[in-house]
Write a protein that holds these residues in place. Structure first.
Motif, short mmCIF file in Angstrom:
data_model
loop_
_atom_site.label_atom_id
_atom_site.label_comp_id
_atom_site.label_asym_id
_atom_site.label_seq_id
_atom_site.Cartn_x
_atom_site.Cartn_y
_atom_site.Cartn_z
N LEU A 1 -48.91 -21.61 10.30
CA LEU A 1 -47.82 -22.01 11.20
C LEU A 1 -46.63 -21.06 11.09
CD1 LEU A 1 -47.91 -25.89 10.66
CD2 LEU A 1 -48.83 -24.58 12.59
N PHE A 2 -46.32 -20.66 9.86
CA PHE A 2 -45.17 -19.77 9.66
C PHE A 2 -45.41 -18.40 10.29
CE2 PHE A 2 -43.09 -16.43 7.17
CZ PHE A 2 -41.76 -16.77 7.36
N PHE A 3 -46.56 -17.80 10.00
CA PHE A 3 -46.81 -16.45 10.51
C PHE A 3 -47.04 -16.43 12.02
CE2 PHE A 3 -47.89 -15.52 5.99
CZ PHE A 3 -46.93 -14.55 5.80
N LEU A 4 -47.62 -17.51 12.56
CA LEU A 4 -47.71 -17.61 14.02
C LEU A 4 -46.32 -17.69 14.62
CD1 LEU A 4 -50.71 -20.07 14.56
CD2 LEU A 4 -50.61 -17.66 15.24
N TYR A 5 -45.45 -18.48 13.99
CA TYR A 5 -44.09 -18.63 14.51
C TYR A 5 -43.32 -17.32 14.42
CZ TYR A 5 -39.23 -20.08 14.84
OH TYR A 5 -37.90 -20.18 15.21
N ILE A 6 -43.37 -16.68 13.26
CA ILE A 6 -42.59 -15.46 13.08
C ILE A 6 -43.13 -14.34 13.95
CG2 ILE A 6 -43.89 -14.58 11.09
CD1 ILE A 6 -41.31 -13.65 9.87
N GLN A 7 -44.46 -14.28 14.13
CA GLN A 7 -45.03 -13.27 15.01
C GLN A 7 -44.63 -13.52 16.45
OE1 GLN A 7 -49.29 -11.46 14.86
NE2 GLN A 7 -49.43 -13.15 16.32
N GLY A 8 -44.65 -14.81 16.84
CA GLY A 8 -44.22 -15.15 18.18
C GLY A 8 -42.76 -14.82 18.41
N TYR A 9 -41.93 -15.04 17.37
CA TYR A 9 -40.50 -14.73 17.48
C TYR A 9 -40.29 -13.23 17.69
CZ TYR A 9 -35.60 -14.20 16.11
OH TYR A 9 -34.27 -13.88 16.08
N TYR A 10 -40.96 -12.44 16.87
CA TYR A 10 -40.84 -10.99 17.01
C TYR A 10 -41.42 -10.51 18.34
CZ TYR A 10 -39.03 -9.93 12.36
OH TYR A 10 -38.22 -9.81 11.26
N ASP A 11 -42.51 -11.13 18.78
CA ASP A 11 -43.09 -10.79 20.08
C ASP A 11 -42.08 -11.05 21.20
OD1 ASP A 11 -45.48 -9.88 19.16
OD2 ASP A 11 -46.61 -11.72 19.56
N GLY A 12 -41.39 -12.19 21.10
CA GLY A 12 -40.42 -12.54 22.12
C GLY A 12 -39.27 -11.55 22.17
N GLN A 13 -38.77 -11.19 21.00
CA GLN A 13 -37.68 -10.21 20.97
C GLN A 13 -38.13 -8.87 21.54
OE1 GLN A 13 -36.11 -10.01 16.92
NE2 GLN A 13 -34.36 -11.23 17.60
N ALA A 14 -39.30 -8.42 21.13
CA ALA A 14 -39.81 -7.12 21.62
C ALA A 14 -40.03 -7.17 23.12
CB ALA A 14 -41.10 -6.77 20.90
N ARG A 15 -40.57 -8.29 23.61
CA ARG A 15 -40.83 -8.42 25.04
C ARG A 15 -39.54 -8.35 25.84
NH1 ARG A 15 -43.38 -12.74 24.78
NH2 ARG A 15 -41.63 -14.17 25.15
N GLU A 16 -38.51 -9.07 25.39
CA GLU A 16 -37.25 -9.05 26.12
C GLU A 16 -36.63 -7.66 26.11
OE1 GLU A 16 -35.97 -11.35 28.02
OE2 GLU A 16 -37.75 -12.57 27.57
N ALA A 17 -36.72 -6.97 24.99
CA ALA A 17 -36.15 -5.61 24.91
C ALA A 17 -36.89 -4.66 25.84
CB ALA A 17 -36.23 -5.11 23.47
N ILE A 18 -38.21 -4.74 25.89
CA ILE A 18 -38.99 -3.83 26.74
C ILE A 18 -38.79 -4.17 28.21
CG2 ILE A 18 -41.35 -3.19 27.38
CD1 ILE A 18 -42.09 -3.39 24.44
#
Length: 611
Positions: free
Chosen positions: A33-50
Motif C-alpha cells: 500500500l505504501f509503495f503503490l501510494y508513493i509511486q502514484g504520488y510521484y507519478d502524479g507530480q511527474a504527469r502534471e509537470a510534463i
C-alpha cells in the motif's frame, strides 16, 4: 510449540495459532500500500509537470499536444520510463527511486501471493496426512522442504521491505531520514536472516540415551523364546535387542539408541523390570503383544522417519522465534506445526487402539485392561513417591524410592480407582502420545466403573516375565541404586535454593553451598554471602531482602537499588577479574530470588489447599 489442540473449532486455536499466523501478511501489505501510494504520488507530480511543459511548448502542433497529453495521461510515468525511448526523461536518482518503488511492490506481491499459495498447499498436505502413516510422512516431508525455503525467502524479503520502509516512510512524510533507524532495522534484518541460515544448516544431536541393560539372547533364553512366541502370534519379526530398565513404561523403537557407551541400531524393545514384577504372565503377554503390534503395523518405522523432520522443524521454529523481525514468519510456520501435531496425535491414537486390539486377540480383554490399570497406577504412585521425597526440606541420608514404592503400592492400588482424574491418565512413552486410560479401557471392552476393574488392579502380579530374565533382581537393584544416588544428589543441590534460613539446620545447608566469598578490588574487599553484599565504600551493606533492582550501566558499574536508600554502586573496573565479580553477584542473588519464589509458592499452595 507442538502442543496443538485437537479441536479445530475451539476458539483457543484461532486466537493462539491461526490469527497470529496471519501476521505474515502485515509487513508486505503495508509495504504494498505504501509503495503503490508513493509511486502514484510521484507519478502524479511527474504527469502534471510534463503536461505543463506540453502546454507551454510552442513548437508542438495542437494534434501533437493532444497525442502527447493522451500518452502521459493514460500511461503512468513509472511504467513509461521503463521504455528505452522515455528512460532519459528522469535523472539517475529519480530512476533509482522508481526502481525502489517497483521492487518494493513486486516483493510485497510476491510475499503476499506466496503466502497464500503456501498456506493452501500446506493446508491440503495437512488434510492428506490424516489418511495414513505413509501419506503423513510424505506430506510432512514435502511440506517441511517447501516451508523451510519459503520461510527463509520470507525473512529475506520482509527484511528488505522493512529496511526500505525505514528510509522512505520518514523521507516521504517528513522529508527527513533517520540514519540510526535505518541502521537498527538493517542490523535486525541481518540478525533474523543469520538466525534462519544457522537453523537450516545447524547439525543437531539426535542421540537418544536410554538407561538400562541390553539382554543378550544367550543370557536369557527363556525371555527370548517367549518373546519369539509373541512375535509369531502378532506376525512380526523378533526385535534386534531388548533393553531392561527401571523406567515406568514399555516401548519399541527403530531409532538408534545409546545404552552405556554403546550405540544400538535396528528394532528395540524396552521392558520395565519394575513393572514386570507387578504384572502376571498373561498381562505381560498383552503388553508385549501390544508393543510387537507396533512393529507389525510399521509404526516404529514411520516414527523413525518422521521424528528427525519434527526435530528439524522445531529447531527452525526456534531460529525464527529468536530472530526478532522473523516473528511473523514464526507464527505462520508454527500454525502448520500445530496442525501437523493434530494429525500426528490422531494417527498415534489409532495406532494405539490397533495395538490394543491385537493384544486382546492374542490374550484377552481382561489381560490388556489389567495391564493398563497396573501400569498407570504404578506410574502415578511412583511419581507421588518421588515428589514426596523430593519435597523433603532436609538432607537425605538415602532416597529409598524403590523401597517406598514396594511397601506402599498395594495400599495405593486399593484406592486408585477413586482418583477423580483416573479417566484422563495416560501411560508414559518417550516417543509417542497415548489415548486416555478410559478410552483405551472402553476400546478393549472394559469399563473403569465396573467392579472387575478394581479386582484386576488388586490382583498381585506373579512376575512371570521378570523371572524369565536371568539376574533380573540384581539388574533391577543395581539400576535403582544408581538412580537413587542421582536423585539424592540432585535433591541436595536444590536444597539451598529453597531456604531463607530460619533454623540452624537450614543455615548450615545454605552456607555449605554458598559460603562467604571475598574479592579484592582497588577500593577494598568485596564480601558476598547468602544475605547480601558488603563493600567498604558503602554506608551500609546491600541486603538481598531489600534489593529492588540490580543494573549494569554503560560505565561498567553495578547499581544496587534498595528500598528507602540511595543506590550503592560498584565499579567493576576496579577489580582485576570483572566477570568473576559479576558471576558471584548473580549466583548469590539468584539463589535468594529462587528461595523467595519457592517460599511464596509453598505458602500460596498451602493457602489454596486450606480453602
Amino acid at each position: 510449540m507442538s502442543n496443538a489442540p485437537e479441536d479445530f473449532s475451539h476458539i483457543g486455536f484461532a486466537k493462539s495459532i491461526f490469527l497470529p499466523a496471519l501476521l505474515i501478511f502485515l509487513i508486505p501489505v503495508i509495504s504494498l500500500l505504501f509503495f503503490l501510494y508513493i509511486q502514484g504520488y510521484y507519478d502524479g507530480q511527474a504527469r502534471e509537470a510534463i503536461l505543463q511543459q506540453i502546454r507551454d511548448d510552442a513548437s508542438l502542433t495542437e494534434q501533437e499536444k493532444t497525442n502527447a497529453k493522451e500518452l502521459f495521461t493514460k500511461v503512468p510515468f513509472s511504467r513509461l520510463i521503463m521504455h528505452p525511448d522515455y528512460a532519459d526523461l528522469v535523472s539517475s536518482q529519480a530512476s533509482f527511486d522508481y526502481t525502489t518503488f517497483r521492487w518494493g511492490i513486486r516483493l510485497s506481491l510476491f510475499s503476499i501471493i506466496g503466502s497464500v499459495v503456501v498456506f493452501v498447499l500446506s493446508g491440503l498436505c495437512v488434510l492428506a496426512s490424516l489418511r495414513s502413516q505413509w501419506v503423513q510422512y510424505v506430506s510432512l516431508s514435502a511440506s517441511w522442504h517447501v516451508l523451510r525455503i519459503f520461510g527463509a525467502a520470507q525473512v529475506l524479503i520482509q527484511g528488505v521491505l522493512l529496511f526500505a520502509l525505514s528510509y522512505w516512510v520518514t523521507a516521504f512524510f517528513f522529508e527527513i531520514y533517520v540514519p540510526k533507524l535505518i541502521f537498527i532495522v538493517g542490523i535486525l534484518a541481518l540478525v533474523a536472516i543469520a538466525g534462519v541460515i544457522k537453523s537450516i544448516f545447524m547439525r543437531l544431536n539426535n542421540e537418544t540415551v536410554v538407561e538400562g541393560v541390553v539382554i543378550e539372547q544367550n543370557s536369557s533364553p527363556a525371555l527370548w523364546q517367549e518373546l519369539n512366541t509373541i512375535c509369531a502370534k502378532v506376525d512380526t519379526e523378533i526385535p534386534d535387542q531388548v533393553i531392561a530398565g527401571i523406567d515406568d513404561n514399555f516401548f519399541v523403537t527403530e531409532q538408534s539408541l545409546t545404552v552405556g557407551e554403546k550405540k544400538y541400531h535396528g528394532r528395540t524393545l524396552f521392558v520395565s523390570l519394575s513393572l514386570l514384577k507387578q504384572l502376571n504372565g498373561t498381562e505381560a503377554d498383552a503388553v508385549l503383544a501390544h508393543e510387537m503390534a507396533h512393529f507389525s503395523g510399521k509404526d516404529t518405522l514411520y516414527t523413525q522417519k518422521i521424528n528427525p523432520l519434527l526435530v528439524r522443524y522445531d529447531n527452525y521454529l526456534q531460529g525464527l522465534y529468536e530472530g526478532g523481525l522473523s516473528m511473523p514468519i514464526f507464527y505462520f510456520m508454527n500454525c502448520f506445526r500445530a496442525l501437523y501435531e493434530v494429525s500426528l496425535r490422531r494417527l498415534s491414537r489409532s495406532r494405539e487402539f490397533r495395538a490394543d486390539q491385537i493384544a486382546t486377540e492374542v490374550t484377552s480383554p481382561a489381560d490388556m485392561a489389567g495391564a493398563l490399570l497396573k501400569i498407570v497406577a504404578y506410574s502415578s504412585y511412583r511419581a507421588k513417591v518421588e515428589q514426596d521425597i523430593f519435597e523433603k526440606e532436609e538432607v537425605l541420608e538415602s532416597a529409598n524410592v524403590s523401597q517406598e514404592i514396594a511397601e506402599g503400592f498395594d495400599e495405593y492400588a486399593s484406592s486408585f480407582m477413586s482418583n477423580p482424574d483416573i479417566s484422563h491418565l495416560q501411560t508414559s512413552h518417550p516417543f509417542d502420545s497415548h489415548p486416555s486410560l478410559d478410552e483405551r479401557m472402553k476400546a478393549v471392552g472394559c469399563s473403569l466403573e465396573s467392579p472387575e476393574s478394581q479386582a484386576m488392579l488388586s490382583e498381585p502380579g506373579d512376575g512371570l516375565w521378570f523371572e524369565k530374565i536371568e539376574t533380573a533382581a540384581e539388574l533391577e537393584s543395581q539400576q535403582w541404586q544408581e538412580y537413587e544416588d542421582r536423585f539424592r544428589a540432585y535433591h541436595e543441590e536444590t536444597l539451598p535454593y529453597r531456604f531463607l534460613p530460619e533454623t540452624e539446620d537450614e543455615l548450615a545447608i545454605v552456607v555449605k553451598a554458598f559460603p562467604e566469598v571475598q574479592l579484592e578490588g582497588k577500593e577494598g574487599l568485596l564480601t558476598i554471602n547468602h544475605e547480601g553484599i558488603q563493600f567498604p565504600a558503602w554506608e551500609s551493606p546491600v541486603q538481598f531482602r531489600n534489593l529492588q533492582e540490580c543494573q549494569l550501566d554503560d560505565k561498567q558499574r553495578l547499581n544496587f537499588i534498595s528500598a528507602d536508600t540511595t543506590p550503592n554502586r560498584l565499579n567493576l573496573k576496579k577489580f582485576e577479574d570483572q566477570q568473576k565479580v559479576l558471576a558471584a553477584v548473580e549466583r548469590y542473588y539468584s539463589r535468594y530470588l529462587a528461595a523467595k519464589a519457592y517460599k511464596e509458592n509453598v505458602s500460596q499452595t498451602a493457602t489454596t489447599d486450606a480453602e
